[in-house]
Design an enzyme around this catalytic site. Structure first.
Site, short mmCIF file in Angstrom:
data_model
loop_
_atom_site.label_atom_id
_atom_site.label_comp_id
_atom_site.label_asym_id
_atom_site.label_seq_id
_atom_site.Cartn_x
_atom_site.Cartn_y
_atom_site.Cartn_z
N LYS A 1 11.74 -2.29 2.13
CA LYS A 1 11.64 -2.92 3.46
C LYS A 1 12.41 -4.23 3.56
CE LYS A 1 7.20 -0.85 4.71
NZ LYS A 1 7.00 -0.12 3.44
N ASN B 1 -1.15 -7.48 9.91
CA ASN B 1 -0.06 -6.70 9.34
C ASN B 1 0.10 -5.42 10.15
OD1 ASN B 1 -0.15 -8.71 7.43
ND2 ASN B 1 -1.04 -7.44 5.83
N ASN C 1 -5.77 -10.61 1.61
CA ASN C 1 -4.80 -9.76 2.32
C ASN C 1 -5.36 -8.35 2.44
OD1 ASN C 1 -1.94 -9.05 3.28
ND2 ASN C 1 -2.24 -7.62 1.58
N GLU C 2 -5.45 -7.83 3.66
CA GLU C 2 -5.84 -6.44 3.92
C GLU C 2 -7.10 -6.05 3.15
OE1 GLU C 2 -2.35 -4.03 3.17
OE2 GLU C 2 -1.49 -4.58 5.10
N TRP D 1 8.17 -8.28 6.77
CA TRP D 1 7.93 -7.69 5.45
C TRP D 1 9.12 -6.81 5.12
CZ3 TRP D 1 4.46 -9.02 1.93
CH2 TRP D 1 4.36 -8.22 0.79
N TYR E 1 4.50 3.11 10.01
CA TYR E 1 3.25 3.72 9.57
C TYR E 1 2.43 4.28 10.74
CZ TYR E 1 4.09 1.58 5.03
OH TYR E 1 4.64 1.21 3.82
#
Length: 757
Positions: free
Chosen positions: A539, A438, A382-383, A518, A444
């Site tokens: 969130k 994502n 992930n990321e 999310w 953001y």
């Protein structure tokens, strides 16, 4: 025969113990606890210092004996965060790296007759050899699932294969029914022993029975006539595979599991296909913690989460960012939701031991969860590219992870979730079968409407790539409300707009094979300071305690649920300025009528969202009722002279983007351990400023980052003392955002750790 005994009661827990007790301990250092247990489920969710340590759990047990010689005794641990050790009678038995998967230890040789002492060490301290290392969630410590005592005969289905069940079931739909293949792995097989496979339906009726001679690896094939498919919510038909190891007229060992008959694929144009039909995945991500429980959830807790997710009409879930409880996988098997399961691999340290641990984690994930029909995807990372984390080892690491999955499961798809800053042309895109992105447009970065444009641009440039949106959303605190919602106001109303826009985007793009909000629930993230709260990521579509479903939950229910309903938004915005207000309603019915104090105000035909403007307000409580056919929902509103201040986030700054978690200095500081009696980055500025040596370290390091960290007026005046006064209530890292925060913070920490208080 195999016997299983739960060891969840009568534990003693200590933060002070430093070695495995050989006898059952007594004294004030030990407190009685029951499993599941987490030692930092309260303070960390309140934003207090993150408690990381190596602590002991101890209890006694009596080792069972088998009627035949050669039997073995195992301890099975559901999860021990993040590293676990098993000791019996003061003797070390095994060490397990990874805080989210089950593991076992053969403790036979360490046991004696009568009472034995079992000690389990749980260590959630920072280590660059264990994943996860840094992440936007709290690494709770503890024995937070279960512990079991398992006794097996000499000949048995294996318990020594990555914590798995020892057998693997594949069920494929074919003409006239289903072909079932079972691969069973056994230990200490004797000549003449046989294996029986029985397939039973949901009513426990026998569908098929197969016998064969037992071997270390036994292959059994069966056929289910007119098999019912595992076909999503409402049609999640399950069967049970029951395996028996037989010697003459005696059953020596038995194991079983539920399974489903289904096929699936991901098409670059048609999206996700379940049993050959288009089945776009619309779901959520889920963290496993709860308010003041940490990760210590009961079976009921897991099932309640699953039902809340299914209740809003979701048909998929990404279980992020680690292996989760068998209870939740079983729940989604029964409810028919497709699952993306993954390991906590991100923020790479490039340490060889850590990489070996990650490979083992994904093997355990596959082996322990292979038989769940709900799982269709194995998540590799992930990321992983966030924060300029690229490295020459990156592609090789992912190849090892992908190869590890394929060595155990060639049927399911491997996937990666990319952070929005990842390069479109990076070779990492070739490391998995499919991928996710994502994206947090409107939070953001950018605005909500940018989401559709990005999806179209990416698909146009890479039409062959099969991609999903694996995270999106924004924070909402149920205390905050607005008639004019905007980015960074933390209102429920702005969160609703984010999710309405997302649903509109997915509706016209079938090639986006999956979308995952999310997050389903608010969750613990010890370093966050969000919307006036501490230690939490807000969130979620529901609160951390699961008591409140935010209005955004009903956005999805209106789009995806088949259960008729109507919901009036804004019930927590109960006192509103002005003589009229706007009322937003969500429903999956084609017509909604709005009543004010029982009198019809207006009606609308449409879909999903119904907006009624100029709804009158009175000083006295006003009943606002939405009715859609047989279904109705009523809230109470009243007129206020002005908007109550409690409904507005005090820190609202409309022009800003939210600070992403990996840019948070508190997150970086969390991995740095405090040395007793010395300063560290965890100390308060007022305390540091009172010590001349410590103050100089702080000011020197702050000066190194001043070009990015300080407001222009402060830089020009050189008034660094102002930062001390400004940040009395925050830790040492509070004034160091930006790309260099980690280096500066670590330099500061090392220097402060040499200064005695």
């Amino acid at each position: 025969m195999r016997t299983i005994c739960d060891l969840n009661e009568n534990w003693l827990f200590s933060r002070q113990c430093t070695a495995a007790p050989a006898q059952l301990p007594t004294g004030e250092d030990w407190e009685p606890v029951a499993l599941p247990h987490s030692w930092n489920g309260v303070e960390d969710q309140q934003g207090q210092p993150f408690e990381r340590g190596a602590y002991w759990y101890v209890r006694s047990f009596t080792a069972p004996t088998q009627p035949l010689p050669g039997g073995r005794v195992y301890i099975e641990v559901g999860a021990a965060s993040l590293v676990g050790e098993i000791w019996v009678n003061g003797q070390f038995v095994t060490r397990h790296v990874g805080g989210y998967s089950a593991f076992r230890a053969d403790v036979t040789d360490a046991c004696h007759e009568g009472e034995n002492v079992l000690a389990i060490l749980c260590d959630n301290r920072y280590s660059d050899k264990v994943y996860p290392q840094r992440a936007d969630f709290t690494f709770y410590g503890g024995l937070y699932r279960y512990v079991r005592l398992i006794s097996v005969p000499e000949s048995r289905f294996t318990l020594d294969e990555l914590g798995g069940s020892g057998f693997y079931v594949d069920a494929d739909p074919v003409e006239g029914g289903a072909q079932v293949t079972v691969r069973a792995h056994l230990d200490q097989v004797k000549e003449g022993q046989t294996v029986c496979l029985q397939i039973l339906d949901m009513e426990d009726e026998l569908c098929c029975e197969v016998w064969d001679f037992a071997a270390p690896k036994t292959l059994l094939q069966a056929f289910i006539p007119n098999a019912q498919l595992w076909d999503g919510p409402g049609n999640a038909n399950l069967y049970r595979a029951k395996l028996s190891l037989v010697s003459f007229n005696e059953v020596l060992d038995e194991v079983d599991c539920a399974f489903g008959v289904r096929s699936f694929a991901v098409d670059k144009d048609r999206g996700f296909l379940l049993n050959g039909r288009e089945h776009p995945l619309r779901g959520v991500c889920r963290h496993q913690d709860r308010l003041y429980q940490g990760n210590a959830l009961s079976e009921y807790d897991h099932w309640e989460d699953a039902r809340l997710i299914a209740g809003m009409g979701a048909n998929a879930v990404r279980l992020a960012h680690y292996q989760q409880s068998q209870d939740i996988y079983e729940a989604f098997d029964w409810l028919g939701l497709v699952v993306w399961a993954e390991i906590p691999y991100f923020a790479n340290s490039w340490d060889d031991d850590a990489h070996e641990a990650a490979v083992n984690e994904i093997k355990e994930l596959v082996a322990q969860n292979y038989n769940h029909p709900s799982i269709c995807f194995w998540g590799l990372s992930n990321e992983i590219l966030m924060g300029d984390n690229d490295n020459p080892k990156l592609l090789g690491c992912h190849k090892d992870l992908n190869d590890a999955v394929k060595s155990l499961d060639a049927r399911r798809l491997t996937v990666i979730a990319h952070e929005y800053g990842a390069g479109w042309d990076h070779e990492l895109h070739n490391s998995s079968d499919a991928e996710g992105w994502n994206h947090y447009f409107g939070w953001y970065r950018g605005q909500p409407q940018d989401l559709a444009a990005w999806c179209d641009q990416y698909h146009q440039k890479y039409p062959e790539r099969r991609f999903a949106i694996t995270e999106y959303g924004c924070d909402a605190v149920v205390s905050y409300h607005s008639d004019d919602p905007a980015k960074m106001d933390y209102t429920e109303e702005y969160q609703v707009l984010i999710h309405e826009n997302a649903c509109e985007t997915w509706a016209t793009r079938p090639w986006i094979w999956g979308t995952f909000v999310w997050n389903m629930f608010d969750f613990g993230s010890y370093f966050r300071r969000e919307g006036g709260t501490k230690g939490r990521n807000n969130k979620g579509l529901a609160t951390l305690d699961r008591k409140i479903l935010k209005d955004s939950y009903y956005v999805y229910k209106a789009w995806f649920s088949k259960e008729p309903f109507v919901h009036v938004d804004g019930r927590r915005y109960f006192a509103r300025p002005g003589e009229t207000t706007t009322v937003r309603v969500h429903s999956n019915q084609p017509k909604v009528e709005l009543f004010v104090d029982g009198v019809l105000f207006a009606s609308q035909e449409g879909a999903h969202t119904f907006v009624f403007e100029n709804v009158p307000l009175k000083e006295a409580p006003t009943a606002v009722t939405a009715r859609a056919g047989e279904w109705a929902d009523t809230i109470m509103l009243r007129r206020a002279a002005e908007k109550p201040g409690a409904f507005t986030f005090p820190g609202f700054q409309q022009t800003q983007d939210a600070i992403n978690w990996f840019e948070s200095v508190e997150e970086a500081a969390g991995s740095m351990e405090t040395k007793a009696g010395f300063f560290s980055v965890h100390d308060k500025l007022k305390d540091v400023a009172a010590n001349p040596k410590a103050k100089k370290v702080y000011l020197d390091c702050l000066t190194a980052a001043a070009e990015r960290a300080l407001p222009e007026a402060m830089v020009l005046s050189g008034d660094l003392e102002a930062t001390v006064a400004e940040s009395l209530s925050q830790g040492m890292g509070a004034m160091l955002p930006g790309e260099r925060q980690d280096k500066v913070l670590r330099r500061m920490h090392a220097a402060l750790s040499e200064i005695a208080k």
